[in-house]
Design a protein around this motif. Structure first.
Motif, PDB file in Angstrom:
ATOM      1  N   HIS A 100      18.196  30.094  48.280  1.00  0.00           N
ATOM      2  CA  HIS A 100      18.145  28.636  48.268  1.00  0.00           C
ATOM      3  C   HIS A 100      19.332  28.089  49.054  1.00  0.00           C
ATOM      4  N   CYS A 135      18.003  21.372  48.394  1.00  0.00           N
ATOM      5  CA  CYS A 135      17.845  22.757  48.829  1.00  0.00           C
ATOM      6  C   CYS A 135      17.435  22.706  50.293  1.00  0.00           C
ATOM      7  N   GLU A 137      17.101  25.533  52.258  1.00  0.00           N
ATOM      8  CA  GLU A 137      16.530  26.794  52.737  1.00  0.00           C
ATOM      9  C   GLU A 137      15.096  26.834  52.232  1.00  0.00           C
ATOM     10  N   TYR A 138      14.148  27.090  53.118  1.00  0.00           N
ATOM     11  CA  TYR A 138      12.759  27.124  52.656  1.00  0.00           C
ATOM     12  C   TYR A 138      12.584  28.230  51.625  1.00  0.00           C
ATOM     13  N   CYS A 139      12.120  27.855  50.410  1.00  0.00           N
ATOM     14  CA  CYS A 139      12.072  28.827  49.321  1.00  0.00           C
ATOM     15  C   CYS A 139      10.700  28.931  48.681  1.00  0.00           C
ATOM     16  N   HIS A 143       9.519  23.826  47.666  1.00  0.00           N
ATOM     17  CA  HIS A 143      10.822  23.627  48.324  1.00  0.00           C
ATOM     18  C   HIS A 143      11.159  22.146  48.515  1.00  0.00           C
ATOM     19  N   MET A 146      12.705  20.325  45.586  1.00  0.00           N
ATOM     20  CA  MET A 146      13.904  20.916  44.972  1.00  0.00           C
ATOM     21  C   MET A 146      15.123  20.067  45.327  1.00  0.00           C
TER      22      MET A 146
END
Ligand code: CUA
Length: 153
Positions: A100, A135, A137-139, A143, A146
């Motif tokens: 993340h 967040c 970062e692609y999670c 995503h 988030m």
């Protein structure tokens, strides 16, 4: 091959090797590698491992706070943070699942939080307000939702 070509090839390869040697020496001999890789944690046991067994906001000194936070798809624990204006805040972060990002809009906080690693970042919040935490970062599928806030007052 032309004599001058040989000379320049030798010089450029020599420079590359010297640079690689300098970078390697700094990373391994002087331990100037990425600081986030220095403390590790078993990502399967985050809930049982101190300090992440008790996430939250803790006053650790005069106007100094520690925020112990876990990140997981797709949220932050704790997810509402309130701190006084002017407080120095030390974030201790880890992920329970995938990578993340921890970015606080309007500040220079921008960290990558990887499972298996403990990420630390500090910031002094001098301006009151609601700071958006994202967040970055692609999670996964959630995503884009988030996010949370840090309230400074
Ligand atoms: Cu967590 Cu994107």
């Amino acid at each position: 091959m032309h004599r001058l070509e040989e000379i320049w090839l030798t010089v450029s390869c020599g420079i590359l090797i010297i640079f690689m040697f300098i970078v390697g020496y700094q990373a391994f001999a002087l331990e100037m590698g990425p600081p986030s890789h220095m403390e590790t944690i078993d990502p399967q046991k985050v809930d049982q491992t101190e300090p992440f067994d008790n996430p939250g906001v803790f006053e650790i000194g005069e106007n100094e706070y520690e925020v112990v936070m876990t990140m997981q798809t797709f949220g932050f624990t704790p997810n509402k943070i309130e701190i006084p204006v002017g407080a120095e805040v030390h974030f201790t972060l880890t992920s329970k699942d995938v990578t993340h990002g921890f970015q606080v809009a309007g500040t220079n906080i921008n960290a990558m939080v990887m499972p298996g690693h403990i990420q630390k970042i500090s910031h002094t919040f001098d301006e009151p307000g609601e700071y958006l935490v994202l967040c970055n970062e692609y999670c996964g599928i959630g995503h884009q939702v988030m996010a949370t806030t840090i309230t400074v007052k």
